[in-house]
Design an enzyme around this catalytic site. Structure first.
Site, PDB file in Angstrom:
ATOM      1  N   ASP A   1      30.033  53.170 -63.115  1.00 12.05           N
ATOM      2  CA  ASP A   1      29.557  53.208 -61.731  1.00 12.05           C
ATOM      3  C   ASP A   1      30.381  54.249 -60.981  1.00 12.05           C
ATOM      4  OD1 ASP A   1      28.974  52.782 -59.050  1.00 12.05           O
ATOM      5  OD2 ASP A   1      28.904  50.595 -59.235  1.00 12.05           O
ATOM      6  N   HIS A   2      29.743  55.358 -60.622  1.00 12.60           N
ATOM      7  CA  HIS A   2      30.474  56.476 -60.024  1.00 12.60           C
ATOM      8  C   HIS A   2      30.992  56.163 -58.625  1.00 12.60           C
ATOM      9  CE1 HIS A   2      32.053  60.375 -60.364  1.00 12.60           C
ATOM     10  NE2 HIS A   2      31.009  60.980 -60.913  1.00 12.60           N
ATOM     11  N   ARG A   3      30.569  55.063 -58.040  1.00 13.73           N
ATOM     12  CA  ARG A   3      31.089  54.683 -56.725  1.00 13.73           C
ATOM     13  C   ARG A   3      32.540  54.231 -56.814  1.00 13.73           C
ATOM     14  NH1 ARG A   3      26.351  50.509 -55.257  1.00 13.73           N
ATOM     15  NH2 ARG A   3      26.920  49.928 -57.397  1.00 13.73           N
TER      16      ARG A   3
END
Length: 238
Positions: A210-212
């Site tokens: 999850d790039h967040r």
């Protein structure tokens, strides 16, 4: 020739498949995925597994699978790189939830679809205990007897398709977790060792994150830690 009527079979979703469809749709549409792949020389790992299994069989104990060793290795790597053992929270402007305990979900194909039983505190358990728990959970999953508590609370998931001959693939994150590891089959490949070309067993695995909450450098740190463990397997079973 007259056109033949296409015949199709419609199979309505049961409750489990409906939940799987909803959760994976949410994961695909709401989570910004990215994937990073690494490869490990697992020649020594597979040799160690064979030696251990010979001893386990002689002692009338269950054998270790490659997945059991991967669960233990991933758990140790998550302890070393805790930023991957995390979830995204929408609270406020968004937040990273760092999990203190390492609970590994294990993707299992059941009659009703993919289910993910959880092996709790995998970093604190010996490989033999992980193997016993994984075997029990997998059997319950195939029989459709998993409880809700056995499928919740995971902080990271492993999906292994190596037993089907798949060499590499990318998996969707199992929300609310922040990452999933997709593992392929070990493949015999030529490699240069000490200046000589020899055949070694190579294992490829892909981390979807999850790039967040996880950036590329952090994902790479986790894969490096995992690779070091897989290539030095005594550290996994010690």
């Amino acid at each position: 020739m007259a056109n033949e009527t296409q015949r199709s079979t419609v199979i309505p979703f049961d409750a489990t498949r409906a939940v799987i469809a909803r959760r994976l749709s949410e994961s695909s549409s709401e989570t910004p995925h990215f994937a990073v792949t690494a490869v490990a020389d697992v020649t020594e790992l597979l040799a160690l597994r064979q030696t251990l299994n010979e001893r386990l069989v002689a002692a009338d104990r269950p054998k270790l699978s490659v997945t059991d060793l991967l669960v233990r290795a991933a758990a140790l790597a998550l302890r070393e790189v805790p930023g991957v053992n995390a979830s995204y929270s929408p609270e406020g402007r968004g937040a990273t939830v760092m999990h203190e305990r390492v609970h590994i979900g294990l993707a299992v194909a059941a009659a009703s679809g993919l289910v993910v039983p959880v092996i709790r505190d995998a970093d604190r358990q010996p490989t033999s205990a992980i193997a016993a728990r994984a075997a029990a959970l997998s059997a319950r999953a195939r029989d459709g007897r998993l409880s809700v508590s056995e499928m919740t609370g995971g902080t990271f998931t492993i999906s292994n398709l190596g037993m089907y001959g798949v060499e590499q693939f990318t998996a969707l994150i199992n929300p609310p977790e922040g990452a999933i590891l997709a593992v392929g089959a070990a493949v015999s490949e030529p490699a240069v060792v000490g200046g000589d070309v020899t055949v070694r067993e190579q294992l490829r695995y892909t981390l979807s994150a999850d790039h967040r909450i996880i950036d590329g450098a952090l994902a790479a740190q986790f894969l490096r830690a995992l690779t070091q463990l897989l290539e030095n397997p005594v550290a996994i079973v010690a």
